[in-house]
Scaffold this motif. Sequence first.
Motif, PDB file in Angstrom:
ATOM      1  N   VAL A  31       0.842  -1.201   0.000  1.00  0.00           N
ATOM      2  CA  VAL A  31       0.000   0.000   0.000  1.00  0.00           C
ATOM      3  C   VAL A  31       0.878   1.252   0.000  1.00  0.00           C
ATOM      4  CG1 VAL A  31      -1.641   1.355   1.361  1.00  0.00           C
ATOM      5  CG2 VAL A  31      -2.003  -1.095   1.065  1.00  0.00           C
ATOM      6  N   THR A  32       1.956   1.230   0.758  1.00  0.00           N
ATOM      7  CA  THR A  32       2.859   2.382   0.792  1.00  0.00           C
ATOM      8  C   THR A  32       3.435   2.670  -0.595  1.00  0.00           C
ATOM      9  OG1 THR A  32       3.446   1.989   3.104  1.00  0.00           O
ATOM     10  CG2 THR A  32       4.992   3.285   1.792  1.00  0.00           C
ATOM     11  N   ALA A  33       3.812   1.617  -1.320  1.00  0.00           N
ATOM     12  CA  ALA A  33       4.331   1.810  -2.670  1.00  0.00           C
ATOM     13  C   ALA A  33       3.249   2.356  -3.602  1.00  0.00           C
ATOM     14  CB  ALA A  33       4.882   0.495  -3.215  1.00  0.00           C
ATOM     15  N   LEU A  34       2.025   1.879  -3.451  1.00  0.00           N
ATOM     16  CA  LEU A  34       0.921   2.389  -4.270  1.00  0.00           C
ATOM     17  C   LEU A  34       0.633   3.853  -3.959  1.00  0.00           C
ATOM     18  CD1 LEU A  34      -1.419  -0.720  -4.136  1.00  0.00           C
ATOM     19  CD2 LEU A  34      -0.412   0.249  -6.214  1.00  0.00           C
ATOM     20  N   ILE A  35       0.722   4.231  -2.693  1.00  0.00           N
ATOM     21  CA  ILE A  35       0.559   5.637  -2.330  1.00  0.00           C
ATOM     22  C   ILE A  35       1.634   6.478  -3.000  1.00  0.00           C
ATOM     23  CG2 ILE A  35       0.787   7.263  -0.398  1.00  0.00           C
ATOM     24  CD1 ILE A  35      -0.653   5.178   1.339  1.00  0.00           C
ATOM     25  N   GLY A  36       2.863   5.963  -3.018  1.00  0.00           N
ATOM     26  CA  GLY A  36       3.939   6.670  -3.693  1.00  0.00           C
ATOM     27  C   GLY A  36       3.653   6.882  -5.170  1.00  0.00           C
ATOM     28  N   ARG A  37       3.075   5.876  -5.818  1.00  0.00           N
ATOM     29  CA  ARG A  37       2.694   6.027  -7.232  1.00  0.00           C
ATOM     30  C   ARG A  37       1.637   7.117  -7.399  1.00  0.00           C
ATOM     31  NH1 ARG A  37       4.092   2.350 -11.106  1.00  0.00           N
ATOM     32  NH2 ARG A  37       2.367   3.090 -12.385  1.00  0.00           N
ATOM     33  N   LEU A  38       0.626   7.074  -6.561  1.00  0.00           N
ATOM     34  CA  LEU A  38      -0.450   8.068  -6.655  1.00  0.00           C
ATOM     35  C   LEU A  38       0.090   9.479  -6.458  1.00  0.00           C
ATOM     36  CD1 LEU A  38      -3.221   6.240  -4.584  1.00  0.00           C
ATOM     37  CD2 LEU A  38      -3.375   6.830  -7.017  1.00  0.00           C
ATOM     38  N   VAL A  39       0.916   9.657  -5.443  1.00  0.00           N
ATOM     39  CA  VAL A  39       1.467  10.983  -5.155  1.00  0.00           C
ATOM     40  C   VAL A  39       2.348  11.441  -6.306  1.00  0.00           C
ATOM     41  CG1 VAL A  39       3.039  12.249  -3.646  1.00  0.00           C
ATOM     42  CG2 VAL A  39       1.327  10.715  -2.654  1.00  0.00           C
ATOM     43  N   ARG A  40       3.169  10.555  -6.831  1.00  0.00           N
ATOM     44  CA  ARG A  40       4.069  10.932  -7.919  1.00  0.00           C
ATOM     45  C   ARG A  40       3.298  11.362  -9.159  1.00  0.00           C
ATOM     46  NH1 ARG A  40       8.398   6.578 -10.010  1.00  0.00           N
ATOM     47  NH2 ARG A  40       6.474   5.454 -10.487  1.00  0.00           N
TER      48      ARG A  40
ATOM     49  N   SER B 241       9.242   7.622  -0.936  1.00  0.00           N
ATOM     50  CA  SER B 241       7.904   7.022  -0.857  1.00  0.00           C
ATOM     51  C   SER B 241       6.798   8.073  -0.982  1.00  0.00           C
ATOM     52  CB  SER B 241       7.737   6.262   0.464  1.00  0.00           C
ATOM     53  OG  SER B 241       7.993   7.094   1.568  1.00  0.00           O
ATOM     54  N   TRP B 242       7.181   9.339  -1.108  1.00  0.00           N
ATOM     55  CA  TRP B 242       6.212  10.424  -1.280  1.00  0.00           C
ATOM     56  C   TRP B 242       6.836  11.442  -2.248  1.00  0.00           C
ATOM     57  CZ3 TRP B 242       1.490  10.292   1.408  1.00  0.00           C
ATOM     58  CH2 TRP B 242       0.667  11.409   1.258  1.00  0.00           C
ATOM     59  N   PRO B 243       7.054  11.054  -3.513  1.00  0.00           N
ATOM     60  CA  PRO B 243       7.825  11.899  -4.443  1.00  0.00           C
ATOM     61  C   PRO B 243       7.103  13.202  -4.779  1.00  0.00           C
ATOM     62  CG  PRO B 243       7.673   9.629  -5.233  1.00  0.00           C
ATOM     63  CD  PRO B 243       6.670   9.775  -4.141  1.00  0.00           C
ATOM     64  N   LYS B 244       7.789  14.300  -4.535  1.00  0.00           N
ATOM     65  CA  LYS B 244       7.281  15.630  -4.840  1.00  0.00           C
ATOM     66  C   LYS B 244       8.476  16.577  -4.888  1.00  0.00           C
ATOM     67  CE  LYS B 244       5.446  18.160  -1.678  1.00  0.00           C
ATOM     68  NZ  LYS B 244       4.500  18.720  -0.724  1.00  0.00           N
TER      69      LYS B 244
END
Length: 381
Positions: A65-74, A125-128
């Motif tokens: 889930v953490t990796a999927l959150i990272g995808r969404l944020v990116r 894990s939270w690319p911005k």
Amino acid sequence: MDAIDAVTTEGRALADALCAEATRRTGLTDFGPVGFREPLEMLADHLESSLLSAAGREALLEDLVTALIGRLVREDEWKKNPGWRARSIDRPLIICGIPRTGTTALHKLLSVDPQFQGLDQWLTSWPKPRPPRDEWPREQGYRNAVATLEKLFEAVPELRVSHNIVADEVDECLEILRLDFIANRFPSVLIIPEYDAWFQSQDETLLYERLADTIRLIGLHDERTWLLKNPGHFGHLKELFSAFPDARVIITHRDPVKSLGSLGSVLTGPRSMFYDDPRLTQMGPLDLAYWARAKQATDAVRAERPDGQILDVDHRRFHADPMGTVRDIYDHFGITLDDAVARAMEAWLAANPADKHGAHTYRLEDYGITADEIRAQLGVG
């Protein structure tokens, strides 16, 4: 995560539930190109494996889930910050090598130099676009990273001795690559032969392009030279140079009997977080085969690169004279080492001895391989 725990069928349904949970936590829905689904479904299938402990299943759920959150944020940040496309990555300095050859220590030492920027752990894990440092404690991604690391070290306290991770320090490119679910990060700690075989057959060129694009996003407002590190780039120099043609690459070296023995010890902690049976942590033959293939690939590519683009660093030299090694690197690549920076590096070394969090001990025989096997497969005397 009740919605996920209610699903006990195939990997596709589990992957759907994981995606739904990531969307629930972020309010975002765009996961980007669909190529991530196949590996995600294979990894989600492992959630139903009888090998996993109950705690291991929960840990894997949260990791995916953490990796999927990272995808969404990116994806969301790429849309909100279109200027990332114009950001260049000129002559990055990149460290790689078989794990446990000094890549982390060298990376953190060089990161003391303010002329470099790196991949801050929480941003992997939270690319911005990297915000000012004094704003980090107010960032959700930073708070999430701190909480995740606290749980990790609570579950595997010995990991802090062998491989400490800090939310506001530089980390590996591997943590970016995992957002596409095609990365050695998964088979290195999970018993998933089907995924492992599939993973090793993949062309990672596009993944490295996405890595470069993620780096452009994070460094959108920062023009400093990039300092990157990932042991796994060793074995993927072709893909690395495709994404970063003018990269200056450092390859670290150590007696492979010591490095692979140490690697087995380091990975046993995370593996024990997923599995109760200690025999499942003895994956030495698989790891040895992986890094032997990586060495063959590296040897083939480096022969084609321009003289001076790759520098070899011996672990013994670095351990005995770290600042001398730093000066060798700077001289080789034409980088200026200011006196004030050198003093700051010396202060960092004094404050961060190798045994800062305790002595790291291990026995090769606990890892399921022998010294003779290591030397034979890696072609060393």
